[in-house]
Enzyme design. Structure first.
Site, PDB file in Angstrom:
ATOM      1  N   GLU A 257     -21.934  23.217 -11.611  1.00  0.00           N
ATOM      2  CA  GLU A 257     -22.894  24.279 -11.927  1.00  0.00           C
ATOM      3  C   GLU A 257     -23.872  23.800 -13.011  1.00  0.00           C
ATOM      4  OE1 GLU A 257     -22.778  28.928 -13.525  1.00  0.00           O
ATOM      5  OE2 GLU A 257     -21.063  27.606 -13.815  1.00  0.00           O
ATOM      6  N   LYS A 314     -26.626  32.784  -6.984  1.00  0.00           N
ATOM      7  CA  LYS A 314     -25.411  33.499  -7.354  1.00  0.00           C
ATOM      8  C   LYS A 314     -25.636  35.005  -7.270  1.00  0.00           C
ATOM      9  CE  LYS A 314     -21.956  33.661 -11.082  1.00  0.00           C
ATOM     10  NZ  LYS A 314     -21.618  33.155 -12.441  1.00  0.00           N
ATOM     11  N   CYS A 368     -19.015  29.631 -10.072  1.00  0.00           N
ATOM     12  CA  CYS A 368     -18.236  30.027 -11.246  1.00  0.00           C
ATOM     13  C   CYS A 368     -17.512  31.352 -11.070  1.00  0.00           C
ATOM     14  CB  CYS A 368     -19.146  30.053 -12.477  1.00  0.00           C
ATOM     15  SG  CYS A 368     -18.262  30.250 -14.047  1.00  0.00           S
TER      16      CYS A 368
END
Length: 492
Positions: A257, A314, A368
């Site tokens: 990430e 995301k 994440c």
């Protein structure tokens, strides 16, 4: 023994609180990295026992919950210590507010069990429901669920059928059975016996396919306080290029990430260097990008010629990390998302999370925080694998990265799919469809690792049905128990 709850509440307030806090800490010993699942079961058994006659059920549950969450979530202070001068003052407030807030769910579960006059057995059902509620409301926070204590054991394989909340129910059922055995209610011995049989039956016996596509995991190990340092960017970027250029070439290379500390809008020079180093092999990397004055935390596939191909933004953002609830108001007091780019909050993406990878198949992209939500990971079009990129440098070197990895293993079991997990500072790992780690780069080390992609299994029961069957069973059981209890009281 039956009078112990009364004696507990006859103690001075501080003594009583200390004992309840200690019970909570014992339960938390079952979470990674300690993984003392048996200690967690004994602590839960003490909780069930106290619930049979406690005069203050909410306080009992709340204090035990505070002990549990304070120890299990101790890593939560780490993000605030990255920039001590500006955010260090928030660290004690973060752990106190998080632990006391999460403990409200445990206190409510205890109060509800007492209100329905279902005692310790009722707590098994109400706490399962309230842990599920904690996973969903206010964007959800299913971290350190009770059921996570099973991850390093064969019992975790049951998640393929019952999911994370089913694992919580199993832990509480075993804890209640031990309480009843201590009270010489011998019928409860059937539960440990069933667990013993299930323990043996659930041990995975098949092995990962050795001939899957070769995937390279790249772990640069960039400390969070150096990640955006202009004087260190080139060093860490060159490190990742060296790992990428190593021969022989795999079929896919995965960076973590925000591996490139530059907006995608201005990162073409870096993308060109990545493509050259990879010699035509696709490279997945995390990077931030802007779109009409909105910022996204993104997952990008870099192809030949350095061209960014498939982009996934995301969708489930981390509160207080990537955005702040009531952000405009709190910004006046200097409170902004810890990971927000230059103070600008991220916006959730709305694009398709499946990424087609040539020669490999469709991958479910996860960034994440998204990997902790079991109910959101599944997809109507079944992928070949899951790829999770993360930056666990925020979590420090203690419990956080290990607990995050444990949840990734659980997602693999629930979906029956392998997972490629790549973390900036670790732990990067290849996880097979049974949740087993086939190879990893340890926490706090830089390196790369080429590993074959394990086989995918047929869709699991949980992948097809989700949490609804278990939660419906719990609700119906609680309703039936309450009705039976009231019926019995009426007859007497």
């Amino acid at each position: 023994m039956a009078d112990l709850p009364g004696r507990l509440w006859a103690m001075r307030g501080r003594q009583r609180a200390a004992i309840l806090l200690l019970i909570g800490v014992v339960i938390a010993l079952g979470q990674a990295p300690l993984d003392l699942w048996w200690a967690a079961i004994l602590g839960l058994s003490a909780f069930v026992f106290l619930m049979q006659s406690t005069p203050r059920p909410f306080a009992t549950g709340w204090w035990i919950g505070v002990g549990y969450f304070t120890f299990a979530l101790r890593w939560i202070i780490e993000p605030f210590l990255v920039d001590v001068a500006n955010t260090g003052w928030m660290a004690p407030f973060a752990i106190v507010l998080m632990a006391s807030g999460a403990a409200l769910f445990w206190g409510t579960a205890a109060w509800l069990a007492a209100r329905l006059k279902t005692g310790g057995l009722g707590l098994v059902l109400t706490l399962t429901l309230l842990e599920a509620t904690r996973s969903l409301i206010l964007t959800g926070f299913p971290w350190a669920l009770v059921g996570h204590v099973w991850v390093p054991t064969p019992v975790a394989q049951a998640a393929a059928y019952v999911g994370p909340h089913g694992l919580t129910l199993l832990a509480l059922v075993l804890a209640a059975a031990l309480t009843f055995l201590a009270q010489r209610r011998w019928f409860a011995a059937l539960v440990p016996a069933a667990f013993a049989v299930g323990w043996v039956a659930l041990v995975p016996t098949d092995v990962a396919a050795p001939d899957g596509p070769l995937i390279r995991l790249v772990q640069p190990n960039v400390p969070q306080h150096e990640k955006w340092d202009p004087e260190r960017r080139e060093f860490y970027f060159s490190r990742m290029l060296d790992y990428t250029a190593a021969t022989p070439s795999p079929q896919l290379i995965v960076w973590p990430e925000t591996a490139i500390p530059t907006l995608l809008d201005f990162a073409q020079p870096q993308l060109d260097l990545m493509s050259d180093a990879a010699r035509g092999v696709p490279v997945i990397t995390g990077i931030n990008r802007s779109n009409a004055r909105r910022y996204h935390n993104s997952f990008v596939v870099v192809g030949q010629g350095g061209q960014p191909g498939r982009v996934y933004d995301k969708a489930h953002l981390a509160p207080f990390g990537e955005f702040i609830p009531f952000g405009e108001t709190l910004a006046r007091f200097g409170i902004r998302g810890l990971a927000a780019s230059e103070g600008n909050a991220f916006s959730p993406g709305g694009v398709q999370p499946l990424v087609e990878l040539p020669g490999i198949g469709a991958a479910r992209a996860l960034i994440c925080y998204e990997g902790i939500f079991a109910e959101e990971v599944g997809h109507s079009d079944r992928p070949r694998l899951m790829i999770l990129i993360t930056n666990d440098a925020w979590f420090g070197q203690d419990a956080g990265p290990f607990q995050h990895l444990a949840q990734a293993r659980l997602r693999a079991i629930e979906q029956g799919l392998p997972m490629v997990r790549v973390a900036n500072t670790g732990i990067s790992a290849m996880i097979d469809a049974k949740g087993r780690i086939t190879g990893q780069i340890p926490l706090g080390e830089a390196g790369s690792l080429d590993l074959p992609l394990p086989a995918a299994l047929a869709p699991t029961v949980y992948a097809r049905g989700g949490d609804n069957p278990v939660l419906l069973l719990v609700i119906l059981s609680l309703v039936g128990m309450t009705w039976h209890r009231r019926r019995a009281l009426q007859l007497t």
